[in-house]
Design an enzyme around this catalytic site. Structure first.
Site, short mmCIF file in Angstrom:
data_model
loop_
_atom_site.label_atom_id
_atom_site.label_comp_id
_atom_site.label_asym_id
_atom_site.label_seq_id
_atom_site.Cartn_x
_atom_site.Cartn_y
_atom_site.Cartn_z
N HIS A 1 0.85 -1.19 0.00
CA HIS A 1 0.00 0.00 0.00
C HIS A 1 0.89 1.24 0.00
CE1 HIS A 1 0.22 -1.16 4.44
NE2 HIS A 1 1.00 -0.13 4.30
C1 T46 Z 1 3.67 0.33 6.43
C2 T46 Z 1 4.28 -1.02 6.67
C3 T46 Z 1 5.76 -0.97 6.67
C4 T46 Z 1 -2.68 -0.52 14.13
O1 T46 Z 1 -3.65 -0.72 14.86
N1 T46 Z 1 -1.83 0.51 14.36
C5 T46 Z 1 -0.75 0.76 13.58
O2 T46 Z 1 0.01 1.72 13.85
C6 T46 Z 1 -0.50 -0.10 12.44
C7 T46 Z 1 0.68 0.18 11.54
C8 T46 Z 1 -1.37 -1.13 12.22
N2 T46 Z 1 -2.42 -1.35 13.05
C9 T46 Z 1 -3.29 -2.50 12.81
C10 T46 Z 1 -4.10 -2.44 11.53
C11 T46 Z 1 -4.22 -3.87 11.12
O3 T46 Z 1 -5.34 -4.45 11.75
O4 T46 Z 1 -2.46 -3.67 12.69
C12 T46 Z 1 -2.95 -4.55 11.69
C13 T46 Z 1 -1.90 -4.84 10.63
O5 T46 Z 1 -1.59 -3.63 9.92
P1 T46 Z 1 -1.18 -3.62 8.37
O6 T46 Z 1 -1.91 -4.67 7.65
O7 T46 Z 1 -1.32 -2.22 7.86
O8 T46 Z 1 0.37 -4.02 8.47
P2 T46 Z 1 1.46 -4.03 7.32
O9 T46 Z 1 2.65 -4.69 7.88
O10 T46 Z 1 0.93 -4.53 6.03
O11 T46 Z 1 1.81 -2.45 7.06
C14 T46 Z 1 2.43 -1.70 8.07
C15 T46 Z 1 1.88 -0.26 8.10
O12 T46 Z 1 0.46 -0.30 8.17
C16 T46 Z 1 2.28 0.54 6.88
O13 T46 Z 1 2.03 1.91 7.11
O14 T46 Z 1 4.25 1.18 5.76
O15 T46 Z 1 3.83 -1.65 7.88
#
Ligand code: T46
Length: 138
Positions: free
Chosen positions: A51
């Site tokens: 993303h």
């Molecule tokens: C990015 C890459 C490197 C939260 O509640 N708080 C937070 O600060 C974050 C980052 C996530 N979450 C929750 C939202 C989802 O339910 O944690 C879960 C997993 O998040 P996400 O699918 O967005 O994780 P990644 O590893 O795909 O992406 C993350 C960051 O979201 C993104 O900004 O640059 O790590």
């Protein structure tokens, strides 16, 4: 449109007890830190990220193990292997990112300049390119 990614090296303070790295906003990191999160126990075949954000600034540091990060600025792609705790990757603004090839022991610390807000995510590559093209011709 601010759009940027770059590798950053942090000083490592090592002595016979081991090593220490310090990250300080506006000293050796060019933005304020409002949030920190970390990623671990990700299996090797898994991709994370996939993303973009519009304005968020982040620094990714792999403090244990290794992982690769693909960044795409809408025109070109680069891939970085992060495998040392005194190096980070800064990603700022409209950059598509994908994290992959996690080692079993990979721990990725992410420092961000803003609080979590799920509405700021650009979740598909097509949307990302649309945003990029709008910025180009704005
Ligand atoms: C990015 C890459 C490197 C939260 O509640 N708080 C937070 O600060 C974050 C980052 C996530 N979450 C929750 C939202 C989802 O339910 O944690 C879960 C997993 O998040 P996400 O699918 O967005 O994780 P990644 O590893 O795909 O992406 C993350 C960051 O979201 C993104 O900004 O640059 O790590």
């Amino acid at each position: 449109m601010i759009q940027h990614y770059s590798q950053i090296n942090f000083d490592e303070f090592g002595d016979d007890r081991g090593s220490l790295v310090s990250v300080e906003a506006f000293k050796n990191l060019p933005f304020e830190i409002k949030r920190m999160y970390y990623i671990y126990k990700t299996k090797s075949g898994i991709k994370r990220g996939c993303h973009s954000h519009k304005t968020l600034k982040q620094c990714l540091i792999v403090v244990s193990g290794s992982c690769s990060i693909l960044v795409d600025d809408g025109k070109a792609q680069d891939t970085f292997l992060l495998n040392t705790p005194n190096q980070g990757l800064i990603i700022e603004g409209l950059i598509w990112r994908e994290l992959f090839d996690f080692s079993d022991d990979a721990v990725v610390i992410v420092l961000a300049n803003d609080y979590y807000e799920n509405t700021t995510y650009i979740g598909t590559y097509e949307e990302f390119l649309d945003e990029f093209n709008q910025g180009q011709f704005a």
